[in-house]
Design a protein around this motif. Sequence first.
Motif, short mmCIF file in Angstrom:
data_model
loop_
_atom_site.label_atom_id
_atom_site.label_comp_id
_atom_site.label_asym_id
_atom_site.label_seq_id
_atom_site.Cartn_x
_atom_site.Cartn_y
_atom_site.Cartn_z
N LEU A 12 22.68 0.58 4.32
CA LEU A 12 22.55 -0.15 3.31
C LEU A 12 22.05 -1.55 2.58
CD1 LEU A 12 26.35 0.36 5.29
CD2 LEU A 12 24.88 1.88 2.67
N ASP A 13 21.98 -1.55 2.31
CA ASP A 13 21.53 -2.61 1.52
C ASP A 13 21.57 -4.30 2.87
OD1 ASP A 13 20.25 -3.97 -0.63
OD2 ASP A 13 21.68 -4.65 -1.61
N SER A 40 19.48 6.98 2.78
CA SER A 40 20.50 5.73 2.01
C SER A 40 21.48 6.31 1.21
CB SER A 40 19.27 5.10 1.18
OG SER A 40 19.36 5.96 0.17
N LYS A 78 25.91 -9.86 2.63
CA LYS A 78 26.67 -8.37 1.60
C LYS A 78 28.30 -7.69 2.13
CE LYS A 78 22.21 -8.03 -0.01
NZ LYS A 78 22.31 -7.82 -1.48
N THR A 80 31.97 -7.03 2.05
CA THR A 80 33.72 -6.72 1.66
C THR A 80 34.03 -5.89 1.96
OG1 THR A 80 32.08 -4.69 0.74
CG2 THR A 80 31.10 -6.59 -0.70
N GLU A 82 36.02 -4.37 0.67
CA GLU A 82 35.70 -2.65 0.40
C GLU A 82 34.74 -2.32 1.09
OE1 GLU A 82 38.46 -0.37 -0.14
OE2 GLU A 82 39.63 -2.06 -0.13
N PRO A 83 34.70 -0.78 1.27
CA PRO A 83 32.79 -0.48 1.34
C PRO A 83 32.01 -0.14 0.51
CG PRO A 83 34.53 1.32 1.82
CD PRO A 83 35.14 0.36 1.48
N PRO A 84 30.73 -0.77 -0.42
CA PRO A 84 29.94 -0.41 -0.89
C PRO A 84 30.34 0.99 -1.68
CG PRO A 84 28.77 -1.33 0.95
CD PRO A 84 29.99 -0.77 1.39
N ALA A 85 29.91 0.47 -2.88
CA ALA A 85 29.95 2.07 -3.66
C ALA A 85 29.14 3.12 -2.76
CB ALA A 85 29.72 1.67 -4.99
N VAL A 87 30.26 5.50 -0.51
CA VAL A 87 30.21 5.11 0.90
C VAL A 87 31.50 5.76 1.60
CG1 VAL A 87 29.97 3.49 3.12
CG2 VAL A 87 28.74 3.02 1.41
N VAL A 109 32.69 -1.93 7.39
CA VAL A 109 32.30 -0.46 6.60
C VAL A 109 33.80 0.42 7.51
CG1 VAL A 109 30.95 1.66 5.50
CG2 VAL A 109 29.48 -1.24 5.73
#
Length: 319
Positions: A12-13, A40, A78, A80, A82-85, A87, A109
């Motif tokens: 992830l980023d 990714s 990084k 958040t 909620e999980p990244p978009a 994921v 995550v």
Amino acid sequence: MGTPHRVVVLALDGVYPFELGIPSRVFDAAGGRYEVLTCSIDGGPVRTNADFSVSPPQGPEALRTADTVLLPPFDTAKLTREPPAGVRDALASLPPGARVVSICTGAFVLAGAGLLDGRPATTHWALADLFRAWYPRVRLDPDVLFVDDGDVLTSAGATSGVDVCLHLVRRDHGIAVANRAARICVAPPWREGGQAQFIERPVPEPVANGTAPTRRWALENLHEPLTLADLAGHARMSLRTFVRRFNEEVGTSPGRWLIRQRVDRARDLLESTDLPVDDVAARVGFASGTSLREHLHAAIGISPLAYRRTFRGDLTARR
């Protein structure tokens, strides 16, 4: 050995480069028993938290073929709730029975995706308060190196990623394979998951009479009924000084460490020999087969005979 177990690593980023490389380093050392792929979430390059990017060769479709999915940590900036978009949907696409593993912030995550609700888990101790505030349904234990909850495993930061990967090799293929992998990686073959993340003096003051020589001596004499007094005497320390220094250097008590070594040696003998349980107990310093049964059950929840059937049967099938 059959088809290798496929481990898919999701970068992830902001991913930490060191932990990103741990799965390949450890699982590739297991003699062809694993295949490690890196992907990714969009199939494109990923910026690390260092001064470079990486370009995983796989996209999220690789997750649908995984036997184990591993989420290495990423920069805390990084994080958040909620999980990244993408994921959450990607994790929802995992095949039935797939194992999920996280290192450090990777647990955020999994928790954000609801995969840790009601489960025991861990993450880096410095992030425990934030984790609890965001995910109160998770039974967080920030004091341990890793938590094995069957199909979901979580680990703390950095080198605990090595520990949890070696633990999986050990769980999948036994002590001998895990020990060989550890030797190839020049890593400790075993650090108990319940060991403390934070040791008061993780790098002890250099002293001429530390406990390392006594630990080596104890491993060479596990068949003897070693006592705490024996260990302290070998180290030429008082009991109080020996216990204090041992905890500073190892992060656990001498008694607990000694039992762990006896259990590990017993597991090795159960896997690699046909010795009766009482003989195995004698060779590793337990007073009787009953004592071995009690300690093995306390450590891994299984009897010596059941353990032998499981690993010897698996090895025969693989051959």
